[in-house]
Design a protein around this motif. Structure first.
Motif, PDB file in Angstrom:
ATOM      1  N   UNK A  45      14.217  15.184  22.500  1.00 48.88           N
ATOM      2  CA  UNK A  45      13.294  14.752  23.549  1.00 48.88           C
ATOM      3  C   UNK A  45      13.422  15.637  24.790  1.00 48.88           C
ATOM      4  N   UNK A  46      14.642  15.997  25.141  1.00 43.78           N
ATOM      5  CA  UNK A  46      14.900  16.834  26.310  1.00 43.78           C
ATOM      6  C   UNK A  46      15.028  18.314  25.941  1.00 43.78           C
ATOM      7  N   UNK A  47      14.541  18.717  24.797  1.00 37.75           N
ATOM      8  CA  UNK A  47      14.753  20.062  24.284  1.00 37.75           C
ATOM      9  C   UNK A  47      14.296  21.158  25.246  1.00 37.75           C
ATOM     10  N   UNK A  48      13.117  21.042  25.803  1.00 39.75           N
ATOM     11  CA  UNK A  48      12.596  22.072  26.705  1.00 39.75           C
ATOM     12  C   UNK A  48      13.447  22.177  27.966  1.00 39.75           C
ATOM     13  N   UNK A 112      12.964  22.677  41.674  1.00 35.68           N
ATOM     14  CA  UNK A 112      11.816  23.533  41.372  1.00 35.68           C
ATOM     15  C   UNK A 112      10.602  22.714  40.921  1.00 35.68           C
ATOM     16  N   UNK A 113      10.836  21.693  40.130  1.00 42.11           N
ATOM     17  CA  UNK A 113       9.740  20.845  39.639  1.00 42.11           C
ATOM     18  C   UNK A 113       9.420  19.694  40.583  1.00 42.11           C
ATOM     19  N   UNK A 121      11.668  15.045  34.397  1.00 41.74           N
ATOM     20  CA  UNK A 121      11.624  16.422  33.913  1.00 41.74           C
ATOM     21  C   UNK A 121      10.860  16.556  32.602  1.00 41.74           C
ATOM     22  N   UNK A 122      10.699  15.455  31.901  1.00 40.92           N
ATOM     23  CA  UNK A 122      10.029  15.486  30.604  1.00 40.92           C
ATOM     24  C   UNK A 122       8.558  15.805  30.779  1.00 40.92           C
ATOM     25  N   UNK A 127       6.776  11.517  27.333  1.00 38.60           N
ATOM     26  CA  UNK A 127       7.016  10.241  27.995  1.00 38.60           C
ATOM     27  C   UNK A 127       6.120   9.184  27.379  1.00 38.60           C
ATOM     28  N   UNK A 128       6.634   7.975  27.209  1.00 37.74           N
ATOM     29  CA  UNK A 128       5.750   6.930  26.707  1.00 37.74           C
ATOM     30  C   UNK A 128       4.737   6.569  27.779  1.00 37.74           C
ATOM     31  N   UNK A 129       3.473   6.782  27.503  1.00 32.75           N
ATOM     32  CA  UNK A 129       2.426   6.506  28.470  1.00 32.75           C
ATOM     33  C   UNK A 129       1.721   5.212  28.156  1.00 32.75           C
ATOM     34  N   UNK A 130       0.678   4.910  28.922  1.00 30.90           N
ATOM     35  CA  UNK A 130      -0.045   3.665  28.690  1.00 30.90           C
ATOM     36  C   UNK A 130      -0.725   3.627  27.331  1.00 30.90           C
ATOM     37  N   UNK A 131      -1.094   4.787  26.790  1.00 32.50           N
ATOM     38  CA  UNK A 131      -1.759   4.796  25.488  1.00 32.50           C
ATOM     39  C   UNK A 131      -0.826   4.331  24.370  1.00 32.50           C
ATOM     40  N   UNK A 132       0.477   4.588  24.506  1.00 28.73           N
ATOM     41  CA  UNK A 132       1.403   4.158  23.464  1.00 28.73           C
ATOM     42  C   UNK A 132       1.701   2.670  23.546  1.00 28.73           C
ATOM     43  N   UNK A 133       1.280   2.029  24.632  1.00 29.23           N
ATOM     44  CA  UNK A 133       1.533   0.609  24.796  1.00 29.23           C
ATOM     45  C   UNK A 133       0.297  -0.242  24.493  1.00 29.23           C
ATOM     46  N   UNK A 134      -0.806   0.413  24.128  1.00 31.66           N
ATOM     47  CA  UNK A 134      -2.036  -0.301  23.817  1.00 31.66           C
ATOM     48  C   UNK A 134      -1.937  -0.880  22.417  1.00 31.66           C
ATOM     49  N   UNK A 135      -2.326  -2.137  22.244  1.00 29.02           N
ATOM     50  CA  UNK A 135      -2.271  -2.716  20.899  1.00 29.02           C
ATOM     51  C   UNK A 135      -3.288  -2.048  19.977  1.00 29.02           C
ATOM     52  N   UNK A 136      -2.913  -1.897  18.734  1.00 27.81           N
ATOM     53  CA  UNK A 136      -3.796  -1.271  17.752  1.00 27.81           C
ATOM     54  C   UNK A 136      -4.702  -2.300  17.100  1.00 27.81           C
ATOM     55  N   UNK A 137      -4.270  -3.540  17.073  1.00 26.38           N
ATOM     56  CA  UNK A 137      -5.089  -4.588  16.492  1.00 26.38           C
ATOM     57  C   UNK A 137      -4.734  -5.902  17.165  1.00 26.38           C
TER      58      UNK A 137
END
Length: 167
Positions: A45-48, A112-113, A121-122, A127-137
């Motif tokens: 996750x922190x690779x970069x 710097x960032x 830094x990610x 990062x988990x955003x609002x789209x990943x928290x939206x129900x699929x059904x």
């Protein structure tokens, strides 16, 4: 010490497309699979960020025997993880020599960032955003309301209706 070597092997396998992260973790001979999986996931996750810190600190140039994937796992554990707390063996001693420079490079990257927390830094995609928290059904209890009323309610809340699921 075996934990870090196993994590580095899994990261190398994922990068060379030998298998999925989860598959390689479970195929490894390391006994504590949960610990290995957590370490590999967070390191990836922190690779970069880790690559930037390692490169700017010149860790791989200073330590010729240290391989890139192992360096990434060790630097994650030192800077972002729980630390070496009683384990780490020779790797702990190796990173103790470079600890001040690695921490300084992480701080420089944050400045710097323009961020203050490590999570900031990610990149946006990791990062988990609002789209990943939206129900699929949504399941509607038809004893309490009808499907049309539930669809109208969710549309008013800003959700879009994609159609009814097939059975």
């Amino acid at each position: 010490m075996a934990l870090y070597a196993a994590a580095a092997a899994v990261l190398a396998g994922v990068e060379s497309r030998q298998g999925s992260l989860k598959g390689l973790v479970y195929a490894s001979s390391f006994q504590n699979v949960k610990q290995l999986y957590a370490l590999v996931c967070e390191t990836q996750r922190y690779s970069a960020v880790l690559d930037a810190v390692i490169t700017s600190a010149g860790l791989l140039r200073a330590e010729k025997k240290l391989r890139p994937h192992l360096a990434k796992v060790l630097v994650y554990e030192l800077l972002l993880g729980r630390g070496f707390k009683g384990r780490g063996g020779r790797w702990k001693a190796l990173l103790d020599r470079h600890q001040a420079r690695l921490k300084a490079e992480l701080a420089r990257l944050k400045v710097h960032r323009g961020v203050s927390r490590n999570e900031d830094l990610l990149e946006v995609g990791s990062k988990p955003g609002p789209a990943s928290q939206v129900p699929r059904f949504v399941r509607v209890n038809t004893l309490k309301t009808c499907s049309e009323d539930a669809i109208d309610y969710f549309k008013r809340q800003g959700f879009s209706y994609q159609g009814r699921a097939s059975r």
